[in-house]
Structures are given as C-alpha cells and as structure tokens.
Scaffold this motif. Structure first.
Motif, PDB file in Angstrom:
ATOM      1  N   ASP A 179     -29.111  92.923  97.034  1.00 40.82           N
ATOM      2  CA  ASP A 179     -29.582  91.680  96.429  1.00 40.82           C
ATOM      3  C   ASP A 179     -28.433  90.690  96.265  1.00 40.82           C
ATOM      4  OD1 ASP A 179     -31.429  89.953  95.252  1.00 40.82           O
ATOM      5  OD2 ASP A 179     -31.255  90.843  93.262  1.00 40.82           O
TER       6      ASP A 179
ATOM      7  N   VAL B  63     -24.065  86.936  91.913  1.00 39.91           N
ATOM      8  CA  VAL B  63     -24.072  88.382  91.713  1.00 39.91           C
ATOM      9  C   VAL B  63     -24.554  89.027  93.008  1.00 39.91           C
ATOM     10  CG1 VAL B  63     -24.995  90.322  90.385  1.00 39.91           C
ATOM     11  CG2 VAL B  63     -24.572  88.113  89.257  1.00 39.91           C
TER      12      VAL B  63
ATOM     13  N   GLU C  34     -25.232  92.690  94.956  1.00 38.80           N
ATOM     14  CA  GLU C  34     -25.411  94.131  94.805  1.00 38.80           C
ATOM     15  C   GLU C  34     -25.410  94.773  96.182  1.00 38.80           C
ATOM     16  OE1 GLU C  34     -29.069  94.735  92.692  1.00 38.80           O
ATOM     17  OE2 GLU C  34     -28.230  94.058  90.796  1.00 38.80           O
TER      18      GLU C  34
ATOM     19  N   ASP D  76     -25.111  98.805  98.265  1.00 36.16           N
ATOM     20  CA  ASP D  76     -25.369 100.224  98.054  1.00 36.16           C
ATOM     21  C   ASP D  76     -24.954 100.986  99.296  1.00 36.16           C
ATOM     22  OD1 ASP D  76     -26.170 102.536  96.777  1.00 36.16           O
ATOM     23  OD2 ASP D  76     -28.251 101.921  96.497  1.00 36.16           O
TER      24      ASP D  76
ATOM     25  N   CYS E  56     -16.023  97.217  96.483  1.00 27.51           N
ATOM     26  CA  CYS E  56     -16.523  96.006  95.818  1.00 27.51           C
ATOM     27  C   CYS E  56     -15.411  94.971  95.725  1.00 27.51           C
ATOM     28  CB  CYS E  56     -17.053  96.345  94.427  1.00 27.51           C
ATOM     29  SG  CYS E  56     -18.542  97.369  94.417  1.00 27.51           S
TER      30      CYS E  56
ATOM     31  N   GLU F 297     -19.459  88.178  91.093  1.00 25.95           N
ATOM     32  CA  GLU F 297     -19.572  89.559  90.630  1.00 25.95           C
ATOM     33  C   GLU F 297     -20.132  90.400  91.776  1.00 25.95           C
ATOM     34  OE1 GLU F 297     -22.458  91.899  87.543  1.00 25.95           O
ATOM     35  OE2 GLU F 297     -21.580  90.013  86.843  1.00 25.95           O
TER      36      GLU F 297
ATOM     37  N   GLY G 223     -21.044  94.378  92.848  1.00 26.21           N
ATOM     38  CA  GLY G 223     -21.206  95.710  92.284  1.00 26.21           C
ATOM     39  C   GLY G 223     -22.272  96.503  92.991  1.00 26.21           C
ATOM     40  N   SER G 224     -22.536  97.675  92.460  1.00 21.05           N
ATOM     41  CA  SER G 224     -23.565  98.545  93.037  1.00 21.05           C
ATOM     42  C   SER G 224     -24.925  98.199  92.444  1.00 21.05           C
ATOM     43  CB  SER G 224     -23.241 100.010  92.768  1.00 21.05           C
ATOM     44  OG  SER G 224     -23.426 100.310  91.404  1.00 21.05           O
ATOM     45  N   ALA G 225     -25.960  98.664  93.110  1.00 19.68           N
ATOM     46  CA  ALA G 225     -27.323  98.394  92.662  1.00 19.68           C
ATOM     47  C   ALA G 225     -27.640  99.125  91.361  1.00 19.68           C
ATOM     48  CB  ALA G 225     -28.311  98.787  93.752  1.00 19.68           C
ATOM     49  N   GLY G 226     -26.947 100.182  91.049  1.00 18.48           N
ATOM     50  CA  GLY G 226     -27.182 100.921  89.810  1.00 18.48           C
ATOM     51  C   GLY G 226     -28.189 102.033  90.002  1.00 18.48           C
TER      52      GLY G 226
ATOM     53  N   GLN H 165     -31.809 101.649  88.328  1.00 19.56           N
ATOM     54  CA  GLN H 165     -32.519 100.403  88.616  1.00 19.56           C
ATOM     55  C   GLN H 165     -33.616 100.630  89.654  1.00 19.56           C
ATOM     56  OE1 GLN H 165     -31.903  97.559  86.876  1.00 19.56           O
ATOM     57  NE2 GLN H 165     -30.567  98.919  85.738  1.00 19.56           N
TER      58      GLN H 165
ATOM     59  N   GLN I  31     -32.925 101.888 100.295  1.00 22.32           N
ATOM     60  CA  GLN I  31     -32.777 102.673  99.079  1.00 22.32           C
ATOM     61  C   GLN I  31     -33.791 103.823  99.060  1.00 22.32           C
ATOM     62  OE1 GLN I  31     -32.862  99.111  96.460  1.00 22.32           O
ATOM     63  NE2 GLN I  31     -31.145 100.124  95.432  1.00 22.32           N
TER      64      GLN I  31
END
Length: 156
Positions: free
Chosen positions: A24, A35, A37, A39, A49, A70, A72-75, A78, A85
C-alpha cells in the motif's frame, strides 16, 4: 508536487531487485505524509525499509523535503490488502470477516485469482451416531465477498 503514481513507479523499480512486493501507499492530502507498506514471504527487514527510503530520497531529491516519508512492513495482525499476502499465508491460520459480520477461523488452504479456500472444523453428527464430532470443512470465499482476512498469530 509528488504524486502517488510517481511514488508507486519508483517503489516498483526498487522492488524489482528482490522478493519484496508493494502492499500500500498512502498519501494524505494536507498531511504532507507518505506511508509505504511493503511485504515479503520471509518477513520485512528494517535495513531494507531504510534502503528503500534512501532510494526514494535519492530519486526525488529536494521534492521529498516537503514530505514526511515512512517505509515499513504491512504488519502481521493487519488485514490482507493484496493477493500476494494470501499466497504467502497458505497453510497458516487466518480469520475471515464476512460481509454480514460473521468470523470464520481456519487454515488457508489455497488461493487463486479471485477466491480462496479456508479449512475449518465444525461439529457434525455422523449418520447413526448421537454425539457430534469435529470434521474438517473447506469453505470457498470470493475475494469480493469478505470484509477482511488476516493472519492469526499462534503462540502455542
């Protein structure tokens, strides 16, 4: 002014070198915040990152100075946002939230372009028996008919 399409093209250029994929990009107007995201089947490393962030800084130069970036990973907890995914979590426990609010928990068995299969355990009474037993039941869901699907962490 930086556009979402510009960011996406640059991120996809960086992603060509590895196993990562884009989940995303969020650019809120008036927020001056980007932001991103990403993965990977093997997990996201902070070093990667940071590398993507530096890559974007080099490519965008002074234009990026007006924005807070920012990466980062998707988490883990989430909801899934992209098809890859689902593919990465085949064999894992997932929670599917249906459009009517019902939750289904089971093992993600397979995924294709527009649907996925989750194996759940249900109590059923076998013919000629009085007591129910748990049996595995495969349920197929169209991607568009679910509100969300997410990986369930298992601490056992």
């Amino acid at each position: 002014m930086i556009t979402k399409e510009t960011i996406q093209a640059l991120v996809e250029e960086w992603l060509e070198k590895g196993d990562y994929f884009l989940v995303d990009i969020q650019m809120n107007t008036g927020d001056d915040r980007i932001v991103i995201e990403i993965d990977c089947a093997d997990g996201v490393w902070i070093e990667d990152c940071a590398e993507l962030s530096r890559f974007l800084g080099e490519k965008l130069g002074d234009e990026l100075g007006d924005y807070e970036l920012e990466v980062g990973s998707a988490g883990l907890g989430q909801p899934f946002k992209v098809h890859q995914q689902y593919v990465n979590h085949v064999g894992d426990q997932v929670e599917v939230l249906l459009a009517d609010g019902k939750k289904i928990v089971g093992t993600l068995k397979s995924v294709d372009a527009d649907s996925f299969v989750v194996s759940t355990q249900e109590k059923q009474v076998p013919e000629g028996k009085k007591r129910p037993v748990k049996v595995d039941v495969d349920k197929t869901f169209a991607m568009g008919e679910v509100k969300s699907t997410r990986y369930l962490l298992n601490f056992k």
